[in-house]
Design a protein around this motif. Structure first.
Motif, short mmCIF file in Angstrom:
data_model
loop_
_atom_site.label_atom_id
_atom_site.label_comp_id
_atom_site.label_asym_id
_atom_site.label_seq_id
_atom_site.Cartn_x
_atom_site.Cartn_y
_atom_site.Cartn_z
N ARG A 75 0.84 -1.20 0.00
CA ARG A 75 0.00 0.00 0.00
C ARG A 75 0.88 1.26 0.00
N ARG A 76 1.95 1.23 0.80
CA ARG A 76 2.82 2.41 0.89
C ARG A 76 3.48 2.72 -0.46
N HIS A 77 4.01 1.71 -1.13
CA HIS A 77 4.67 1.94 -2.41
C HIS A 77 3.68 2.41 -3.47
N ALA A 78 2.46 1.86 -3.44
CA ALA A 78 1.45 2.31 -4.40
C ALA A 78 1.09 3.77 -4.17
N LEU A 79 0.94 4.16 -2.91
CA LEU A 79 0.61 5.55 -2.59
C LEU A 79 1.75 6.49 -2.96
N LEU A 80 2.99 6.06 -2.72
CA LEU A 80 4.12 6.90 -3.08
C LEU A 80 4.21 7.09 -4.59
N CYS A 81 3.95 6.04 -5.36
CA CYS A 81 3.93 6.17 -6.82
C CYS A 81 2.86 7.15 -7.26
N HIS A 82 1.72 7.10 -6.57
CA HIS A 82 0.61 8.01 -6.89
C HIS A 82 1.01 9.45 -6.54
N ARG A 127 -6.77 -9.83 -6.87
CA ARG A 127 -7.15 -8.78 -7.83
C ARG A 127 -8.31 -7.95 -7.28
N ALA A 128 -9.29 -8.59 -6.65
CA ALA A 128 -10.41 -7.85 -6.08
C ALA A 128 -9.93 -6.91 -4.97
N ALA A 129 -8.99 -7.40 -4.12
CA ALA A 129 -8.47 -6.56 -3.05
C ALA A 129 -7.69 -5.37 -3.61
N LEU A 130 -6.91 -5.58 -4.66
CA LEU A 130 -6.16 -4.49 -5.29
C LEU A 130 -7.11 -3.47 -5.92
N GLN A 131 -8.17 -3.93 -6.53
CA GLN A 131 -9.12 -3.02 -7.15
C GLN A 131 -9.85 -2.19 -6.09
N ARG A 132 -10.19 -2.82 -4.95
CA ARG A 132 -10.83 -2.06 -3.87
C ARG A 132 -9.89 -0.99 -3.33
N PHE A 133 -8.64 -1.36 -3.13
CA PHE A 133 -7.66 -0.40 -2.63
C PHE A 133 -7.45 0.74 -3.62
N ALA A 134 -7.33 0.42 -4.90
CA ALA A 134 -7.10 1.45 -5.92
C ALA A 134 -8.27 2.41 -5.99
N ILE A 180 -2.09 4.63 6.12
CA ILE A 180 -2.02 3.88 4.86
C ILE A 180 -2.98 2.69 4.85
N HIS A 181 -3.53 2.32 5.99
CA HIS A 181 -4.46 1.20 6.04
C HIS A 181 -5.90 1.65 5.77
N THR A 182 -6.30 2.78 6.39
CA THR A 182 -7.66 3.28 6.20
C THR A 182 -7.72 4.43 5.21
N LEU A 183 -6.55 5.00 4.86
CA LEU A 183 -6.44 6.16 3.97
C LEU A 183 -7.12 7.41 4.54
N GLU A 184 -7.26 7.43 5.86
CA GLU A 184 -7.83 8.60 6.53
C GLU A 184 -6.72 9.53 6.98
N GLN A 185 -7.06 10.82 7.08
CA GLN A 185 -6.11 11.82 7.57
C GLN A 185 -6.21 11.88 9.09
N VAL A 186 -5.11 11.51 9.76
CA VAL A 186 -5.09 11.41 11.21
C VAL A 186 -4.29 12.58 11.78
N GLN A 187 -4.82 13.20 12.82
CA GLN A 187 -4.10 14.30 13.45
C GLN A 187 -2.80 13.79 14.05
N ALA A 188 -1.71 14.52 13.85
CA ALA A 188 -0.39 14.08 14.33
C ALA A 188 0.46 15.29 14.63
N GLU A 189 1.37 15.13 15.59
CA GLU A 189 2.32 16.18 15.94
C GLU A 189 3.70 15.89 15.39
N ARG A 190 3.93 14.66 14.95
CA ARG A 190 5.21 14.30 14.35
C ARG A 190 4.98 13.14 13.38
N LEU A 191 5.96 12.88 12.53
CA LEU A 191 5.88 11.81 11.55
C LEU A 191 7.00 10.80 11.81
N GLU A 192 6.61 9.54 11.90
CA GLU A 192 7.59 8.47 12.09
C GLU A 192 8.20 8.08 10.75
N ALA A 193 9.19 7.20 10.78
CA ALA A 193 9.86 6.75 9.57
C ALA A 193 8.86 6.16 8.58
#
Length: 441
Positions: free
Chosen positions: A130-137, A165-172, A383-396
């Motif tokens: 999921r992370r690599h797909a989102l980064l490519c996007h 394939r169904a899981a990939l299509q849902r994620f996309a 990256i799992h729910t694709l929701e914007q989560v409030q954060a004060e810092r970003l991990e690796a």
């Protein structure tokens, strides 16, 4: 068609290096001495080829069986030439994957069937997939292809491919990804990579083209739309530094022995007679001559290297810009590229140390370095729910939105308009590690 530059990406041990080795081997792009170096005999004295070692050249890569650095390989089919970037899948080396994806025309994202609960129709994809797909996007890679690998290692390949394939299509659909194709392969066996081998047309219920046939039809990155000139200066050639030697191309005459400013045109087109504005000084000048990469007088468009001579001598150094001159006389202004110090951006955090608001970093924008402070973190992308989560810092390896304050203004536009002007990197001022890839909004 022009050569296609693509990368392979996905989670660690998904078979990326093996896939590239298969493409090289089956397209007859491997020399015999190189092939002999990766051939070994198993217990039954049967010769086997370690396809992954065709690309994994570092000692650490061969010892650990993983890809660490990006390895580029070249091959061609009867229809097209290709430049492949083998990107690492381990989370620790996500920064290397981002580097490879930033200049790619396409991405082949591998999915390892054996790592998924393929019997379940509601299976969950791996986080790194999921992370690599989102980064490519985010990096605006034009074409994304999902290759479901290792289907030769499961009991019911057709069922596994259908569920994945169904899981990939849902994620996309959820992430807004434009996916060009989803196809089944076995990189180890060579099934559906270059040819189908002994497989019939409907293996796994798939009736489409092989992976190579898909790659042969993918478009190159579309040329940038017509835009105002933006030319970052990378190198300043002093008068007399490029004399003609034996066997060299003739050098175009330099008016009055003036300096030549070399770089790659980031946007627009530059030609003799153009009026340009120097950033950051704000001085104006007219272009006397433009040299192409072969040092011949010629107008040069975006994406190509050029040498520029101005009609009058100005103080221009590496990191400065030649921008389309604006009608205003105010310094630091250009028609399409206003200079900004306060920026909002999407950021892929690549350092092991978490990003914390208020810390200073070096920012590199083309060839210009400035100090940058992260004012605040607006939110983090789950990256799992694709929701914007409030954060004060970003991990690796996190992806989020931030506000940046620069020590000096930079000419910039949104990354969606220009890959060259809309991107910069953050570098840790103490360790000198690349800390983040920044995509301007």
């Amino acid at each position: 068609m022009d050569a296609l530059r693509f990368i392979t990406c996905g989670s660690v041990d998904d078979g990326k290096s093996t896939l590239i080795g298969r493409l090289l081997l089956d397209s007859k792009a491997v020399l015999q001495d190189h092939l002999a170096g990766v051939t070994y005999s198993n217990a039954g004295a049967v010769e086997q080829i370690d396809l992954a070692r065709l690309t994994d050249g570092l000692i650490a890569e061969r010892e650990q069986g993983i890809t660490i650095d990006v390895a580029y390989r070249y091959f061609s089919s009867e229809r097209r030439k290709f430049i492949i970037g083998d990107a690492p899948g381990h989370e620790q080396y996500t920064r290397n994957m981002v580097t490879a994806a930033s200049s790619a025309d396409a991405a082949v994202l591998l999915v390892d069937t054996t790592k998924l609960d393929w019997q379940r129709p509601d299976l969950t994809l791996l986080a790194q997939t999921r992370r690599h797909a989102l980064l490519c996007h985010l990096l605006r890679v034009p074409s994304l292809v999902f290759a479901v690998n290792k289907l030769d290692a499961v009991a019911d390949a057709a069922l596994a491919f259908a569920h994945i394939r169904a899981a990939l299509q849902r994620f996309a659909e959820q992430a807004g990804l434009a996916v060009h194709a989803v196809l089944p392969i076995s990189a180890l066996k060579g099934w559906n990579v270059v040819d189908r081998g002994h497989l019939h047309e409907g293996w796994c219920g798939y009736h489409g083209p092989t992976l190579l046939e898909v790659l042969e039809q993918l478009p190159n990155t579309a040329p940038p739309p017509e835009a105002a000139l933006a030319f970052p200066v990378q190198w300043v050639e002093k008068p007399g530094a490029a004399d003609v030697g034996a066997g060299e191309l003739p050098v175009a005459s330099s008016p009055s022995g003036r300096r030549v400013f070399w770089g790659r045109v980031a946007a627009g087109r530059i030609q003799a007679g153009d009026e340009v504005q120097i950033f950051p000084s704000g001085q104006r000048a007219r272009v006397a001559q433009v040299l192409n990469r072969c040092r011949q007088p010629q107008a040069v468009a975006a994406g190509h290297s050029a040498g520029v001579l101005l009609e009058r001598e100005l103080d221009v150094s590496r990191g400065d810009w030649l921008l389309a001159s604006a009608p205003s006389t105010a310094p630091n202004e250009a028609t399409a590229y206003p200079a900004r110090q306060h920026l909002s951006a999407t950021l892929a955090w690549l350092d092991d140390e978490p990003l914390q608001a208020g810390r200073l970093y070096w920012a590199l924008h083309q060839h210009r370095w400035v100090k940058a402070k992260v004012v605040r973190v607006l939110h983090r992308l789950d990256i799992h729910t694709l929701e914007q989560v409030q954060a004060e810092r970003l991990e690796a390896n996190a992806i989020g939105r931030v506000e940046l304050q620069l020590q000096a203004p930079l000419p910039s536009v949104a990354y969606a308009r220009s890959r060259a002007l809309g991107a910069l990197i953050l570098v840790d001022s103490a360790s000198h590690r690349t800390a983040a890839a920044v995509l301007l909004d």
